[in-house]
Design a protein around this motif. Structure first.
Motif, PDB file in Angstrom:
ATOM      1  N   LEU A 191       1.933  47.479 -62.184  1.00  0.00           N
ATOM      2  CA  LEU A 191       0.858  47.984 -63.034  1.00  0.00           C
ATOM      3  C   LEU A 191       0.533  49.434 -62.696  1.00  0.00           C
ATOM      4  CD1 LEU A 191      -1.319  47.458 -65.175  1.00  0.00           C
ATOM      5  CD2 LEU A 191      -2.802  46.602 -63.342  1.00  0.00           C
ATOM      6  N   ARG A 192       0.461  49.732 -61.394  1.00  0.00           N
ATOM      7  CA  ARG A 192       0.184  51.107 -60.978  1.00  0.00           C
ATOM      8  C   ARG A 192       1.255  52.059 -61.494  1.00  0.00           C
ATOM      9  NH1 ARG A 192      -0.393  49.037 -55.734  1.00  0.00           N
ATOM     10  NH2 ARG A 192       1.385  50.323 -55.088  1.00  0.00           N
ATOM     11  N   GLY A 208      -6.694  49.851 -62.786  1.00  0.00           N
ATOM     12  CA  GLY A 208      -5.296  49.456 -62.639  1.00  0.00           C
ATOM     13  C   GLY A 208      -4.541  50.365 -61.692  1.00  0.00           C
ATOM     14  N   SER A 261      -5.307  49.298 -58.164  1.00  0.00           N
ATOM     15  CA  SER A 261      -5.147  47.879 -57.872  1.00  0.00           C
ATOM     16  C   SER A 261      -3.982  47.664 -56.921  1.00  0.00           C
ATOM     17  CB  SER A 261      -4.919  47.091 -59.167  1.00  0.00           C
ATOM     18  OG  SER A 261      -3.639  47.370 -59.696  1.00  0.00           O
ATOM     19  N   GLY A 262      -3.819  46.429 -56.476  1.00  0.00           N
ATOM     20  CA  GLY A 262      -2.725  46.097 -55.571  1.00  0.00           C
ATOM     21  C   GLY A 262      -1.435  45.733 -56.271  1.00  0.00           C
ATOM     22  N   LEU A 263      -1.408  45.831 -57.600  1.00  0.00           N
ATOM     23  CA  LEU A 263      -0.213  45.467 -58.370  1.00  0.00           C
ATOM     24  C   LEU A 263       0.647  46.704 -58.603  1.00  0.00           C
ATOM     25  CD1 LEU A 263      -1.950  43.166 -61.011  1.00  0.00           C
ATOM     26  CD2 LEU A 263      -0.743  42.462 -58.938  1.00  0.00           C
ATOM     27  N   LYS A 264       1.727  46.826 -57.860  1.00  0.00           N
ATOM     28  CA  LYS A 264       2.557  48.024 -57.946  1.00  0.00           C
ATOM     29  C   LYS A 264       3.159  48.236 -59.327  1.00  0.00           C
ATOM     30  CE  LYS A 264       6.173  50.565 -55.507  1.00  0.00           C
ATOM     31  NZ  LYS A 264       6.811  51.041 -56.743  1.00  0.00           N
TER      32      LYS A 264
END
Length: 216
Positions: free
Chosen positions: A47-48, A39, A42-45
């Protein structure tokens, strides 16, 4: 020597409690750490960022404080109100704490894999999950062995913190024997038990590191 032999059964029972906490924590925290690391890269800001706050919070506060919060604090949180027994509370605190550390170890390992590996995987038509499972994670495993070894050995010693929850682990059993018999011998025996546990882990990780070093 007769005294040492007489206290060994009690100290072994405390050691089993320590080993049980250690084993469950490792089995649960490493997979959780891997998921959190995936996570984090990942490319999901959102989530990051959420995982980043979690890691910062769990690594930035003492494990003992987290233990006390889970055991004594959860019942007073509105909408939660959960009162856990001592062992489940210890497991929850340890897993959440060590998952944060393993997350950062795996994240660093994933980012250490050359970008060319990802590009080659995309060229072969692999998606993100296939790339991680077949290409990246096998390489990460070799990279992260030394820091995982250090954290695992630290976990053995950190299990003594459950003393604050009045659990009969190795340390609490040792203290009870010292107070009962007015002797420091149980401390020495406990030290031997901890050293033996860390010796076994060190030997196992050294074997793994030598094995994977052959593939360099």
């Amino acid at each position: 020597m007769d005294y040492v032999i007489s206290i060994l059964p009690q100290m072994w029972e405390g050691t089993l409690e320590t080993i049980r906490l250690f084993a469950i924590t490792i089995v649960l925290s490493i997979p959780l750490g891997v998921l959190l690391a995936l996570g984090r890269v990942s490319g999901l800001k959102p989530l990051r960022d959420a995982i980043g706050v979690y890691v910062w919070l769990l690594r930035g506060t003492p494990l003992m404080l987290q233990l006390l919060f889970v055991y004594y604090g959860l019942p007073f949180i509105p909408g939660v109100g959960i009162r856990l027994d001592d062992f489940p509370a210890a497991i929850l605190a340890f897993v959440l704490n060590y998952a944060a550390y393993f997350c950062e170890i795996f994240r660093a390992g994933i980012q250490a894999v050359p970008k060319g590996q990802y590009e080659a995987a995309r060229t072969l038509g692999m998606n993100y999950v296939q790339t991680m499972r077949r290409i990246v994670l096998p390489q990460v495993f070799r990279i992260i062995l030394p820091p995982v070894s250090n954290e695992t050995i630290t976990l053995v010693k950190d299990t003594s913190l459950i003393y604050v929850l009045a659990m009969n682990d190795l340390l609490r059993t040792t203290r009870n024997l010292v107070q009962r018999d007015f002797s420091i011998t149980p401390f020495l025996v406990a030290g031997v038990f901890y050293l033996l546990m860390t010796l076994v882990l060190t030997y196992g990780f050294n074997r793994l590191e030598r094995k994977y070093a052959r593939y360099d």
